[in-house]
Design an enzyme around this catalytic site. Structure first.
Site, PDB file in Angstrom:
ATOM      1  N   GLU A  47      -5.489  -5.377  10.681  1.00 55.52           N
ATOM      2  CA  GLU A  47      -4.463  -4.354  10.903  1.00 55.52           C
ATOM      3  C   GLU A  47      -4.738  -3.638  12.219  1.00 55.52           C
ATOM      4  O   GLU A  47      -5.552  -2.703  12.261  1.00 55.52           O
ATOM      5  CB  GLU A  47      -4.492  -3.327   9.765  1.00 55.52           C
ATOM      6  CG  GLU A  47      -4.229  -3.919   8.401  1.00 55.52           C
ATOM      7  CD  GLU A  47      -3.600  -2.893   7.465  1.00 55.52           C
ATOM      8  OE1 GLU A  47      -2.500  -3.153   6.995  1.00 55.52           O
ATOM      9  OE2 GLU A  47      -4.199  -1.835   7.244  1.00 55.52           O
ATOM     10  N   GLY A  64       4.798   1.046   4.936  1.00 48.08           N
ATOM     11  CA  GLY A  64       6.126   1.665   4.812  1.00 48.08           C
ATOM     12  C   GLY A  64       7.136   0.821   4.038  1.00 48.08           C
ATOM     13  O   GLY A  64       7.820   1.326   3.142  1.00 48.08           O
ATOM     14  N   GLY A  85       2.353   1.836  10.891  1.00 44.97           N
ATOM     15  CA  GLY A  85       3.295   2.944  10.727  1.00 44.97           C
ATOM     16  C   GLY A  85       3.966   3.356  12.021  1.00 44.97           C
ATOM     17  O   GLY A  85       4.599   4.409  12.085  1.00 44.97           O
ATOM     18  N   GLU A  94      -6.684   4.466   8.151  1.00 41.60           N
ATOM     19  CA  GLU A  94      -6.489   5.901   7.873  1.00 41.60           C
ATOM     20  C   GLU A  94      -7.752   6.490   7.256  1.00 41.60           C
ATOM     21  O   GLU A  94      -8.097   7.651   7.502  1.00 41.60           O
ATOM     22  CB  GLU A  94      -5.263   6.094   6.965  1.00 41.60           C
ATOM     23  CG  GLU A  94      -3.980   5.859   7.756  1.00 41.60           C
ATOM     24  CD  GLU A  94      -2.802   5.358   6.955  1.00 41.60           C
ATOM     25  OE1 GLU A  94      -2.837   5.424   5.708  1.00 41.60           O
ATOM     26  OE2 GLU A  94      -1.840   4.875   7.582  1.00 41.60           O
ATOM     27  N   SER A 130       3.398  -2.619  10.453  1.00 39.61           N
ATOM     28  CA  SER A 130       4.856  -2.629  10.647  1.00 39.61           C
ATOM     29  C   SER A 130       5.506  -3.958  10.268  1.00 39.61           C
ATOM     30  O   SER A 130       6.455  -4.388  10.938  1.00 39.61           O
ATOM     31  CB  SER A 130       5.193  -2.218  12.083  1.00 39.61           C
ATOM     32  OG  SER A 130       4.736  -0.901  12.320  1.00 39.61           O
ATOM     33  N   HIS A 162      -9.450   0.957   5.222  1.00 34.96           N
ATOM     34  CA  HIS A 162      -8.144   1.145   5.864  1.00 34.96           C
ATOM     35  C   HIS A 162      -8.332   2.077   7.066  1.00 34.96           C
ATOM     36  O   HIS A 162      -9.128   3.014   7.018  1.00 34.96           O
ATOM     37  CB  HIS A 162      -7.147   1.742   4.864  1.00 34.96           C
ATOM     38  CG  HIS A 162      -5.749   1.731   5.386  1.00 34.96           C
ATOM     39  ND1 HIS A 162      -5.292   2.682   6.271  1.00 34.96           N
ATOM     40  CD2 HIS A 162      -4.724   0.872   5.180  1.00 34.96           C
ATOM     41  CE1 HIS A 162      -4.034   2.404   6.583  1.00 34.96           C
ATOM     42  NE2 HIS A 162      -3.661   1.312   5.932  1.00 34.96           N
ATOM     43  N   ASN A 208       0.875  -1.180   0.000  1.00 31.35           N
ATOM     44  CA  ASN A 208       0.000   0.000   0.000  1.00 31.35           C
ATOM     45  C   ASN A 208       0.909   1.226   0.000  1.00 31.35           C
ATOM     46  O   ASN A 208       1.495   1.569   1.030  1.00 31.35           O
ATOM     47  CB  ASN A 208      -0.896  -0.027   1.255  1.00 31.35           C
ATOM     48  CG  ASN A 208      -1.730   1.224   1.393  1.00 31.35           C
ATOM     49  OD1 ASN A 208      -1.823   2.040   0.467  1.00 31.35           O
ATOM     50  ND2 ASN A 208      -2.350   1.393   2.558  1.00 31.35           N
ATOM     51  N   LYS A 268       0.196   4.293  -0.353  1.00 28.32           N
ATOM     52  CA  LYS A 268      -0.424   5.491   0.245  1.00 28.32           C
ATOM     53  C   LYS A 268      -0.133   6.731  -0.610  1.00 28.32           C
ATOM     54  O   LYS A 268       0.019   6.617  -1.822  1.00 28.32           O
ATOM     55  CB  LYS A 268       0.028   5.664   1.694  1.00 28.32           C
ATOM     56  CG  LYS A 268      -0.166   4.384   2.513  1.00 28.32           C
ATOM     57  CD  LYS A 268       0.001   4.590   3.975  1.00 28.32           C
ATOM     58  CE  LYS A 268      -0.058   3.245   4.690  1.00 28.32           C
ATOM     59  NZ  LYS A 268       0.012   3.361   6.133  1.00 28.32           N
TER      60      LYS A 268
HETATM   61  C1  PEP Z   1      -0.814  -0.126   6.299  1.00 27.75           C
HETATM   62  O1  PEP Z   1      -0.904   1.085   6.187  1.00 27.75           O
HETATM   63  O2  PEP Z   1      -1.692  -0.865   5.819  1.00 27.75           O
HETATM   64  C2  PEP Z   1       0.341  -0.653   6.985  1.00 27.75           C
HETATM   65  C3  PEP Z   1       0.294  -1.879   7.401  1.00 27.75           C
HETATM   66  O3  PEP Z   1       1.382   0.223   7.186  1.00 27.75           O
HETATM   67  P1  PEP Z   1       2.824  -0.127   7.850  1.00 27.75           P
HETATM   68  O4  PEP Z   1       3.301  -1.401   7.195  1.00 27.75           O
HETATM   69  O5  PEP Z   1       3.677   1.051   7.500  1.00 27.75           O
HETATM   70  O6  PEP Z   1       2.580  -0.279   9.297  1.00 27.75           O
END
Ligand code: PEP
Length: 249
Positions: free
Chosen positions: A166, A233, A172, A96, A211, A94, A9, A11
């Site tokens: 998640e 990320g 993040g 966010e 993460s 998601h 992803n 973003k």
């Molecule tokens: C995400 O935004 O779906 C995600 C898992 O981000 P990160 O891997 O950066 O934690």
């Protein structure tokens, strides 16, 4: 036997040249190990990345999709528009989107249905905040997030969907859920679906996101109910993303 899946992803990161450089790096370094792989890219670069990935088995996905079919919804992108490209996946719900844009459980369910209406596989994100986990509300939050979709689209719709667990506190932040914490919730989700349809639950791809990095992916993906990952990320680094892909069982 469920196939593993790793989804990046991207973003709202980078500019056009970053997107094409990243897609090129992934395409160049990709070695198919039998698992599926996808990148959910900023929609303005859809056309370019679609062409760049044509002929490879790296699948294209969107980061969101409108809850309506068409009309006066400024700034939204419909499932039909996504379907003009070789769009395989659309992330819906998601955290966010849920927290910054107020995507409610019902709105997420409508986005999920719109995606399916165009043959695009929704990646339904669910997960609790730290506050919810600490007040022992993890499972009830997951229940509400899943029930809104089950109520609107039916359990049978999950045959053509992917779920991503998640935990919001792990996205993040560098704080990854332990393998056991993640497995516990994945098993809960699978058991919940199994109460409605055992076959669908058994075949359901449930990804972990939060993460995931090259150094923790192998242990997470080895858990019995974790079928791959949704990567934020680390998906912005071609080598890291491909290394995570190679951690699939
Ligand atoms: C995400 O935004 O779906 C995600 C898992 O981000 P990160 O891997 O950066 O934690």
């Amino acid at each position: 036997m469920r196939k593993a899946l790793v989804v990046g992803n991207w973003k709202m990161n980078g500019v056009r040249s970053d997107a094409t450089d990243l897609a090129t790096a992934i395409k160049t370094g990709f070695e198919d190990n039998g698992a599926d792989i996808a990148v959910c890219v900023p929609s303005v670069y859809f056309s370019e990345i679609d062409s760049l990935l044509a002929g490879t088995s790296i699948l294209l996905g969107a980061q969101n999709v409108a809850e309506h079919d068409s009309g006066a919804y400024t700034g939204e992108i419909s499932a039909k528009m996504l379907n003009d490209f070789d769009c395989h996946f659309a992330i819906v719900g998601h955290s966010e989107r849920r927290s910054y844009y107020n995507d409610s459980n019902e709105s997420v369910a409508r986005r999920y249905s719109q995606s399916l209406s165009q043959g695009i596989t929704p990646i339904l994100c669910v997960g609790e905040t730290l506050e919810e986990r600490e007040s022992n509300e993890t499972f009830s939050v997951i229940d509400q997030q899943l029930d809104a979709v089950i109520d609107l689209a039916g359990i049978e719709s999950f045959a053509k969907a992917v779920i991503a667990y998640e935990p919001v506190w792990a996205i993040g932040t560098g704080k990854v859920a332990t393998d056991d914490q993640a497995q516990e919730v994945h098993a809960y989700i699978r058991n919940k679906l199994a109460q409605l349809d055992a076959g669908i639950a058994e075949n359901m791809q449930i990804l972990y996101g939060g993460s995931v990095k090259p150094n923790n992916a192998t242990a997470l993906f080895a858990m019995p109910d974790i079928d791959g990952g949704l990567i934020g990320g680390a998906s912005l680094d071609g080598d890291a993303f491909l290394s995570i892909y190679q951690s699939t069982k």
